[in-house]
Scaffold this motif. Structure first.
Motif, PDB file in Angstrom:
ATOM      1  N   GLY A  44       6.383   5.843  -0.290  1.00  0.00           N
ATOM      2  CA  GLY A  44       6.631   4.881  -1.365  1.00  0.00           C
ATOM      3  C   GLY A  44       6.866   5.557  -2.703  1.00  0.00           C
ATOM      4  O   GLY A  44       7.581   5.015  -3.557  1.00  0.00           O
TER       5      GLY A  44
ATOM      6  N   GLU B  53       2.775   2.718  -7.444  1.00  0.00           N
ATOM      7  CA  GLU B  53       2.212   2.747  -8.803  1.00  0.00           C
ATOM      8  C   GLU B  53       0.696   2.758  -8.855  1.00  0.00           C
ATOM      9  O   GLU B  53       0.123   2.975  -9.922  1.00  0.00           O
ATOM     10  CB  GLU B  53       2.688   1.526  -9.616  1.00  0.00           C
TER      11      GLU B  53
ATOM     12  N   TYR C 255       3.111   3.120   1.071  1.00  0.00           N
ATOM     13  CA  TYR C 255       2.248   2.346   0.170  1.00  0.00           C
ATOM     14  C   TYR C 255       2.931   2.219  -1.185  1.00  0.00           C
ATOM     15  O   TYR C 255       3.782   3.021  -1.551  1.00  0.00           O
ATOM     16  CB  TYR C 255       0.857   3.010   0.030  1.00  0.00           C
ATOM     17  N   TRP C 256       2.503   1.185  -1.924  1.00  0.00           N
ATOM     18  CA  TRP C 256       3.034   0.964  -3.261  1.00  0.00           C
ATOM     19  C   TRP C 256       2.917   2.231  -4.097  1.00  0.00           C
ATOM     20  O   TRP C 256       1.881   2.890  -4.090  1.00  0.00           O
ATOM     21  CB  TRP C 256       2.268  -0.151  -3.973  1.00  0.00           C
TER      22      TRP C 256
ATOM     23  N   VAL D  18       8.639   0.598   1.020  1.00  0.00           N
ATOM     24  CA  VAL D  18       7.494  -0.246   1.384  1.00  0.00           C
ATOM     25  C   VAL D  18       7.979  -1.536   2.039  1.00  0.00           C
ATOM     26  O   VAL D  18       7.544  -1.913   3.134  1.00  0.00           O
ATOM     27  CB  VAL D  18       6.611  -0.529   0.155  1.00  0.00           C
ATOM     28  N   GLN D  19       8.909  -2.221   1.359  1.00  0.00           N
ATOM     29  CA  GLN D  19       9.455  -3.448   1.957  1.00  0.00           C
ATOM     30  C   GLN D  19      10.166  -3.135   3.270  1.00  0.00           C
ATOM     31  O   GLN D  19      10.050  -3.893   4.240  1.00  0.00           O
ATOM     32  CB  GLN D  19      10.426  -4.140   0.986  1.00  0.00           C
TER      33      GLN D  19
ATOM     34  N   PRO E  51      10.532   3.634  -3.660  1.00  0.00           N
ATOM     35  CA  PRO E  51       9.761   2.384  -3.676  1.00  0.00           C
ATOM     36  C   PRO E  51      10.289   1.335  -2.701  1.00  0.00           C
ATOM     37  O   PRO E  51       9.527   0.514  -2.192  1.00  0.00           O
ATOM     38  CB  PRO E  51       9.899   1.914  -5.128  1.00  0.00           C
TER      39      PRO E  51
END
Lengths: 227, 227
Positions: free
Chosen positions: B32, B9, B6-7, B39-40, B36
Motif C-alpha cells: 500500500g 497513511e 494495508y492503508w 489496497v482496493q 495506494p
C-alpha cells in the motif's frame, strides 16, 4: 469428552461452538448448564480466557469463538486440509465474529455493563448505521463468497464458517427481521436452508438443547431498532 | 517475499502485522505504501478478505490481524510448538484484537463511516465506560498473564501476542495517556520496555518505516475523551 463452558441461559457466542460440535456429532458436556458456577470458575482457572465460551479438550483449553471453531473444524473434517485453505477459512470465521460483535453493539453501543434502556439514544444511531451500511456490507461479502465458491463458503465442502453464517442468518431473522427481508442475498438464504437440513443439525435445532433467542443474548429483538 | 496490503497513511491494524514481520526480520513489501490503489485492488482480488490488512505469502492469503500474526508467529518461531500452547496464544491474540476494536469504538461508537465529530456525544459515553471498566479489565488480564507466566505473555519465550500487547500499550499511551497512567500494571509496563528493546524492533521503531500515531488511525488522542 469435550467440555464447553458458557452461560447457561442464552445461545450467545456459545451457540457458534455448539453448532460445530453438533454437526460433527461430537459428545460434549455443556458444563454451564449443569452448574452455572462453572463459568466463573473456568474464567479463574484458565487465565488466558478473557470471557466465555471456553472449550476444554484434555489439556488444550481454548477461548474465542473463531479460535474454538477453527480447532474443532480442523480436527473433525470441517476445514480445508491445505494451509491456504485453512488461512481462508479462518479469515472468514473471524470476519463473521466481527459481525457478531457489531450486532451486540447495536443494543450496547456505549457501555457493555449497563442496560440497553440506559443507552437507547446511541443504540438507535448505531442500529441505523448497522442496518443501512454494515448489514449489506457483511451479508454482501458472504453472498459473494457463495457466488464464487459454490454450495458452501469455502467451496463444495461444508466447513466451520458455514455454521457461523447460518447462526448469523438465524440471529438476524430474530433481531432484525425487517432489515434482513430487504437484503438481496438469494444464495445466502439457500445456504441457510442447506445448513439447517443437515441431519445432525436438524436433530439439534429441534431438540431442547437448542435454547431460544431472547433479549438476554447477542441477537435481541427491539422493534425500535428495526423499523 | 511477503506482501502486506494495508492503508499507506496510518499504523492502524497493519502495524500489528508489521511488528511481527520486523521482529522476525522477515523482508516484506509494504504494498500500500508503494501504490495506494493496491489496497482496493487487493480487496477485489481476495474475496475472503473483508478489510485490510491482508498478507500474501505465495498462494496463502490471510486477512484478520490475529489470523495473520498467528500464521507468521507459528512459521517463524514466535509461537509455542505444542497444540495447547498454540491454542493459548491464539486466545490471547484474539482478546487483544477485541480490545483494539473497542479502542476504535471510543471515537466511532455509532457509525464507522461518519466523522468523529458527528458522534461525539456517544463517544464521550463510550470512552467513559472504556476508561473506567474496559481498560482496567483488559490490562488487568494481561498483567495477570505476566504474573503467572513470567517475562512474556506465554512464558519465558517471546511470542506473537507480545507484540500486540506492546502496540496496545504504545497506542493507549498516545490516545489515553491519563487513563493509562492511572493503571496498576507494573509487569505490563516492564514488558512494554522489554519488547521495545529487542534489537530488530528498536531499529524498526526508530526508522521512517514506523509511521506516527495520528487522528486518522485507531488510537486517536482526543483530550475530551481522556479527562
Amino acid at each position: 469428552m469435550y467440555e464447553l463452558i458458557y452461560w447457561p441461559e442464552i445461545q450467545g457466542r456459545g451457540e457458534f461452538v455448539r453448532l460445530v460440535l453438533e454437526d460433527a456429532e461430537q459428545p460434549y458436556r455443556d458444563v454451564g448448564r449443569e452448574d452455572p458456577g462453572a463459568v466463573q470458575a473456568g474464567l479463574k482457572t484458565y487465565a488466558h480466557a478473557f470471557a466465555p465460551p471456553i472449550l476444554r479438550d484434555g489439556d488444550v483449553v481454548l477461548s474465542q469463538v473463531a479460535n474454538i471453531t477453527r480447532y474443532l473444524g480442523e480436527k473433525h473434517g470441517l476445514a480445508p486440509a491445505s494451509l491456504a485453505g485453512r488461512a481462508t477459512a479462518s479469515s472468514i470465521a473471524l470476519t463473521i465474529a466481527d459481525l457478531v460483535a457489531e450486532v451486540h453493539d447495536t443494543h450496547h453501543p456505549t457501555a457493555v455493563d449497563q442496560r440497553y434502556e440506559a443507552q437507547q439514544v446511541a443504540a438507535k444511531a448505531r442500529a441505523k448505521a448497522f442496518r443501512l451500511a454494515r448489514v449489506p456490507k457483511y451479508l454482501g461479502y458472504l453472498e459473494r463468497l457463495l457466488a464464487e465458491n459454490g454450495a458452501f463458503l469455502l467451496g463444495e465442502q461444508v466447513g466451520y464458517p458455514d455454521f457461523a453464517a447460518f447462526q448469523v442468518m438465524e440471529g438476524l431473522a430474530y433481531a432484525f427481521p425487517r432489515t434482513l427481508a430487504r437484503q438481496d442475498i438469494p444464495l445466502l438464504r439457500a445456504h441457510r436452508d442447506r445448513i439447517a437440513q443437515r441431519p445432525a443439525l436438524t436433530r439439534y435445532l429441534t431438540s431442547d438443547r437448542r435454547l431460544p433467542f431472547s433479549e438476554e443474548g447477542i441477537f435481541r429483538h427491539y422493534p425500535e431498532l428495526d423499523p
